[in-house]
Design an enzyme around this catalytic site. Structure first.
Site, PDB file in Angstrom:
ATOM      1  N   HIS A  89     -41.950   8.164 -11.189  1.00  0.00           N
ATOM      2  CA  HIS A  89     -43.364   8.365 -10.840  1.00  0.00           C
ATOM      3  C   HIS A  89     -43.926   9.672 -11.405  1.00  0.00           C
ATOM      4  CE1 HIS A  89     -42.124  10.851  -7.268  1.00  0.00           C
ATOM      5  NE2 HIS A  89     -43.290  11.408  -7.467  1.00  0.00           N
ATOM      6  N   ASP A 134     -36.671   4.950  -8.771  1.00  0.00           N
ATOM      7  CA  ASP A 134     -37.598   6.016  -9.159  1.00  0.00           C
ATOM      8  C   ASP A 134     -36.887   7.061 -10.027  1.00  0.00           C
ATOM      9  OD1 ASP A 134     -39.865   7.544  -9.359  1.00  0.00           O
ATOM     10  OD2 ASP A 134     -39.855   8.241  -7.270  1.00  0.00           O
ATOM     11  N   GLN A 223     -44.678  17.975  -2.230  1.00  0.00           N
ATOM     12  CA  GLN A 223     -45.427  17.602  -3.434  1.00  0.00           C
ATOM     13  C   GLN A 223     -45.168  18.638  -4.553  1.00  0.00           C
ATOM     14  OE1 GLN A 223     -45.838  14.626  -2.114  1.00  0.00           O
ATOM     15  NE2 GLN A 223     -46.599  15.777  -0.380  1.00  0.00           N
ATOM     16  N   GLY A 224     -44.878  18.145  -5.730  1.00  0.00           N
ATOM     17  CA  GLY A 224     -44.575  19.032  -6.851  1.00  0.00           C
ATOM     18  C   GLY A 224     -43.082  19.232  -7.050  1.00  0.00           C
ATOM     19  N   ASP A 225     -42.295  18.908  -6.027  1.00  0.00           N
ATOM     20  CA  ASP A 225     -40.837  18.964  -6.171  1.00  0.00           C
ATOM     21  C   ASP A 225     -40.284  17.661  -6.741  1.00  0.00           C
ATOM     22  OD1 ASP A 225     -40.454  21.574  -5.126  1.00  0.00           O
ATOM     23  OD2 ASP A 225     -40.666  20.800  -3.090  1.00  0.00           O
ATOM     24  N   SER A 226     -41.109  16.633  -6.764  1.00  0.00           N
ATOM     25  CA  SER A 226     -40.672  15.319  -7.242  1.00  0.00           C
ATOM     26  C   SER A 226     -39.978  15.397  -8.591  1.00  0.00           C
ATOM     27  CB  SER A 226     -41.864  14.375  -7.397  1.00  0.00           C
ATOM     28  OG  SER A 226     -42.131  13.743  -6.190  1.00  0.00           O
TER      29      SER A 226
HETATM   30  N1  ARG Z   1     -44.015  12.609  -4.223  1.00  0.00           N
HETATM   31  C1  ARG Z   1     -43.824  14.008  -4.242  1.00  0.00           C
HETATM   32  C2  ARG Z   1     -44.052  14.543  -5.650  1.00  0.00           C
HETATM   33  O1  ARG Z   1     -44.569  13.803  -6.469  1.00  0.00           O
HETATM   34  C3  ARG Z   1     -42.531  14.432  -3.585  1.00  0.00           C
HETATM   35  C4  ARG Z   1     -42.582  14.172  -2.150  1.00  0.00           C
HETATM   36  C5  ARG Z   1     -41.374  14.621  -1.421  1.00  0.00           C
HETATM   37  N2  ARG Z   1     -41.735  14.590  -0.059  1.00  0.00           N
HETATM   38  C6  ARG Z   1     -40.933  14.951   0.933  1.00  0.00           C
HETATM   39  N3  ARG Z   1     -41.403  14.937   2.140  1.00  0.00           N
HETATM   40  N4  ARG Z   1     -39.698  15.305   0.704  1.00  0.00           N
HETATM   41  O2  ARG Z   1     -43.903  15.709  -5.902  1.00  0.00           O
END
Ligand code: ARG
Length: 271
Positions: A89, A134, A223-226
């Site tokens: 993603h 993913d 968010q941003g760690d993905s």
């Molecule tokens: N979807 C997020 C990203 O694009 C990562 C989300 C991780 N969330 C969590 N609660 N661990 O950066």
């Protein structure tokens, strides 16, 4: 619901802006941070500052379309001199818009680290068609020669409850510290049965995902760690994938399970 998962997975843009304006809403993260020795200097949600000198395989996958002025976008992991693993993603933008950055703890400090453009993007062909999957492998135009790489976890049973995994990234801190600074947090494996229960409607898949964090919240990726590394025993164990909010009780982090996809990932790494 698929819709809900899509929201939390998709928009880094929205995530960054929201987190910046959230302020005191991040109660869980703030409370946890206050109890840590680093106090207000803690990073991630409830984590601590980390150094890429200690984890040279942790790579920032920046993007020119990021709303963040540093380009901060996703994490990734160096698995060969010219290959990084990230989340599927994280790969929705044109290849030319990405820059992989190695060895830069503070993303605004452009005097440090190495950069490479991305010459090819391979995305798991099942991503979006069936749950999980993913994962993606990107090829670096300029290999990070001589930089230590992280091997893939290949044991599907490695995600035993309590396994002491650590997640790294430059993502949102929910006001527990400035973002865009490399950080880490311990997230023990909570187990497939826990996430199958709490994320039943979001479609958690035990075959291909890892559930890690704390039932009470307080520490999590965000968010941003993905796309970034979840590490166990010196191997790439998981890839930051999704969650509902960050560090909230009953909503732990979900990670792509590298062992499930290890052979297809290794085929790409070797290609
Ligand atoms: N979807 C997020 C990203 O694009 C990562 C989300 C991780 N969330 C969590 N609660 N661990 O950066």
């Amino acid at each position: 619901m698929t819709g809900k998962k899509h929201v939390v997975r998709a928009a880094l843009a929205a995530g960054v802006l929201t987190a910046a304006s959230l302020g005191a809403v991040a109660v869980a993260g703030s409370a946890s941070a206050a109890q840590l020795p680093d106090g207000p200097k803690t990073r991630i949600v409830g984590g601590t500052i980390a150094h890429t000198a200690d984890t040279p395989w942790a790579i920032q996958l920046s993007n020119s379309g990021s709303p963040d002025p540093t380009g901060e976008y996703c994490g990734s992991t160096l698995v060969a001199a010219n290959k990084i693993v990230t989340a599927a993603h994280c790969t929705t933008e044109p290849a030319s818009t990405y820059t992989a950055i190695q060895g830069r703890d503070v993303l605004s400090d452009k005097s440090t680290g190495k950069e490479s453009k991305i010459s090819n993007i391979w995305v798991d062909p099942e991503y979006g068609k069936s749950p999980g999957h993913d994962v993606a492998v990107l090829t670096l135009a300029t290999p990070f020669d001589g930089v230590p790489t992280l091997p893939l976890e290949t044991d599907k049973a490695a995600d035993a409850v309590g396994a002491a995994s650590i997640v790294y990234g430059w993502g949102d801190t929910e006001d527990t510290g400035p973002a865009d600074t490399f950080q880490k947090v311990d997230v023990p494996v909570l187990g497939d049965s826990y996430c199958s229960d709490v994320y039943a409607s979001e479609g958690y898949t035990p075959d291909g995902e890892i559930c890690a964090g704390y039932e009470d919240g307080g520490k999590d990726s965000c968010q941003g760690d993905s796309g970034g590394p979840l590490v166990l025993n010196g191997r790439l164990f998981g890839v930051v994938s999704w969650g509902v909010g960050c560090a909230d009780a009953g909503n732990p982090g979900v990670y792509a399970e590298v062992a499930t996809y290890a052979s297809e990932l290794q085929a790409q790494i070797d290609s």
